[in-house]
Design an enzyme around this catalytic site. Structure first.
Site, PDB file in Angstrom:
ATOM      1  CB  CYS A  93      -1.056   0.009   1.316  1.00  0.00           C
ATOM      2  SG  CYS A  93      -2.308   1.301   1.084  1.00  0.00           S
TER       3      CYS A  93
ATOM      4  CG  ASP B 198      -4.448  -0.208   9.945  1.00  0.00           C
ATOM      5  OD1 ASP B 198      -4.599   0.664   9.295  1.00  0.00           O
ATOM      6  OD2 ASP B 198      -3.432  -0.800  10.511  1.00  0.00           O
TER       7      ASP B 198
HETATM    8  O1  LIG Z   1      -0.852   4.814   4.397  1.00  0.00           O
HETATM    9  C1  LIG Z   1      -1.292   5.820   4.878  1.00  0.00           C
HETATM   10  O2  LIG Z   1      -0.675   6.879   4.780  1.00  0.00           O
HETATM   11  C2  LIG Z   1      -2.866   5.810   5.288  1.00  0.00           C
HETATM   12  C3  LIG Z   1      -3.315   7.223   5.281  1.00  0.00           C
HETATM   13  C4  LIG Z   1      -4.647   7.398   5.861  1.00  0.00           C
HETATM   14  C5  LIG Z   1      -5.317   6.298   5.898  1.00  0.00           C
HETATM   15  C6  LIG Z   1      -4.806   4.939   5.682  1.00  0.00           C
HETATM   16  C7  LIG Z   1      -3.340   4.883   5.313  1.00  0.00           C
HETATM   17  N1  LIG Z   1      -2.966   3.633   5.174  1.00  0.00           N
HETATM   18  C8  LIG Z   1      -3.693   2.343   4.957  1.00  0.00           C
HETATM   19  C9  LIG Z   1      -3.252   1.175   4.799  1.00  0.00           C
HETATM   20  O3  LIG Z   1      -3.855   0.329   4.101  1.00  0.00           O
HETATM   21  C10 LIG Z   1      -1.790   0.766   5.353  1.00  0.00           C
HETATM   22  O4  LIG Z   1      -1.261  -0.152   4.378  1.00  0.00           O
HETATM   23  C11 LIG Z   1      -2.325   0.320   6.997  1.00  0.00           C
HETATM   24  O5  LIG Z   1      -2.878   1.277   7.431  1.00  0.00           O
HETATM   25  C12 LIG Z   1      -0.826  -0.481   7.170  1.00  0.00           C
HETATM   26  O6  LIG Z   1      -0.024   0.581   7.337  1.00  0.00           O
HETATM   27  P1  LIG Z   1       1.454   0.452   8.183  1.00  0.00           P
HETATM   28  O7  LIG Z   1       1.272   0.088   9.620  1.00  0.00           O
HETATM   29  O8  LIG Z   1       2.224   1.487   7.786  1.00  0.00           O
HETATM   30  O9  LIG Z   1       2.060  -0.891   7.299  1.00  0.00           O
END
Ligand SMILES: O=C(O)c1ccccc1NCC(=O)[C@H](O)[C@H](O)COP(=O)(O)O
Length: 219
Positions: free
Chosen positions: A8, A131
């Protein structure tokens, strides 16, 4: 059913190509200005063209209005909308009807009570993404690189396909899958060298580790 791997927050041609070449099943594009991964519509259009059906295009929004969805449909033509805000069940139904795309609803998890929203969303959403719940002072509701207690999903009875995300990386993805039994994994921070800067080797390592754990689970 084979494991779905989602990378993502992709925002460059080079790292998108790395994720596609490494076999990502889903590529996520963030349309949320406070995020370091936010894409302009123009860049979303360019990256969307590059995918060429090699993976599912996931458009990530947070409590977006219809005009935003219209613009994303025109620019990216996503395969799935990922709704990562406080969208109600009625809003999910509305979005599905208006835009004719499946929706994946992000459910923030910190304590067991957070799962109480599942029956409502599960009646409308096509997928669920679990999440980590963001801290109250966070500038965004996801993409924060912190995990939640995966044991909270240990006795989950959900008819819908679901993914686990939040603080995943190549070293913990196998354990996350073992504990949660999720059918998919999603990562952003765990494949970055800095917020919003995807790292090709980390992307490849994550996908390799996820696939290796999938091999183990089907034996
Ligand atoms: O990725 C972002 O910046 C974001 C911003 C606002 C809402 C959601 C967001 N990301 C969502 C996703 O699907 C991420 O992959 C998920 O939250 C996992 O993130 P991480 O812990 O950084 O792998």
């Amino acid at each position: 059913m084979s494991l779905l791997v989602k990378i993502c927050g992709l925002s460059t041609r080079e790292t998108l190509e790395v994720a596609l070449d490494a076999g990502a099943d889903m590529v996520g594009f963030v349309f949320f200005p406070p995020s370091p991964r936010h894409l302009s519509l123009e860049l979303g259009r360019e990256l969307g063209r590059q995918v060429k059906g090699r993976a599912l295009k996931v458009a990530l929004t947070v409590d977006a209005d219809d005009a935003t969805f219209d613009n994303i449909m025109d620019a990216l033509s996503p395969d799935i909308f990922q709704l990562h805000g406080k969208e109600s069940v009625a809003r999910l139904r509305d979005i599905k009807q208006r835009f004719g795309r499946p929706v994946m609803k992000a459910v923030p998890v910190e304590v067991a009570a957070d799962l109480a929203v599942l029956p409502g969303y599960a009646a409308v959403a096509d997928r669920i993404l679990f999440d980590a719940r963001a801290p109250k002072d966070a500038t965004r509701p996801g993409g924060l690189g912190t995990p939640f207690d995966w044991r909270l999903l240990g006795n989950l009875e959900l008819k819908l396909p679901y993914m686990v995300s939040g603080g995943l990386h190549a070293q913990n993805v196998a354990e996350a899958l073992r504990v949660t039994g999720a059918g998919g994994v999603d990562v952003s921070s765990g494949v970055e060298s800095a917020p919003g800067v995807k790292d090709p080797e980390m992307i490849k390592a994550f996908i390799r580790a996820a696939r290796a754990s999938q091999e183990l689970s089907v034996r």
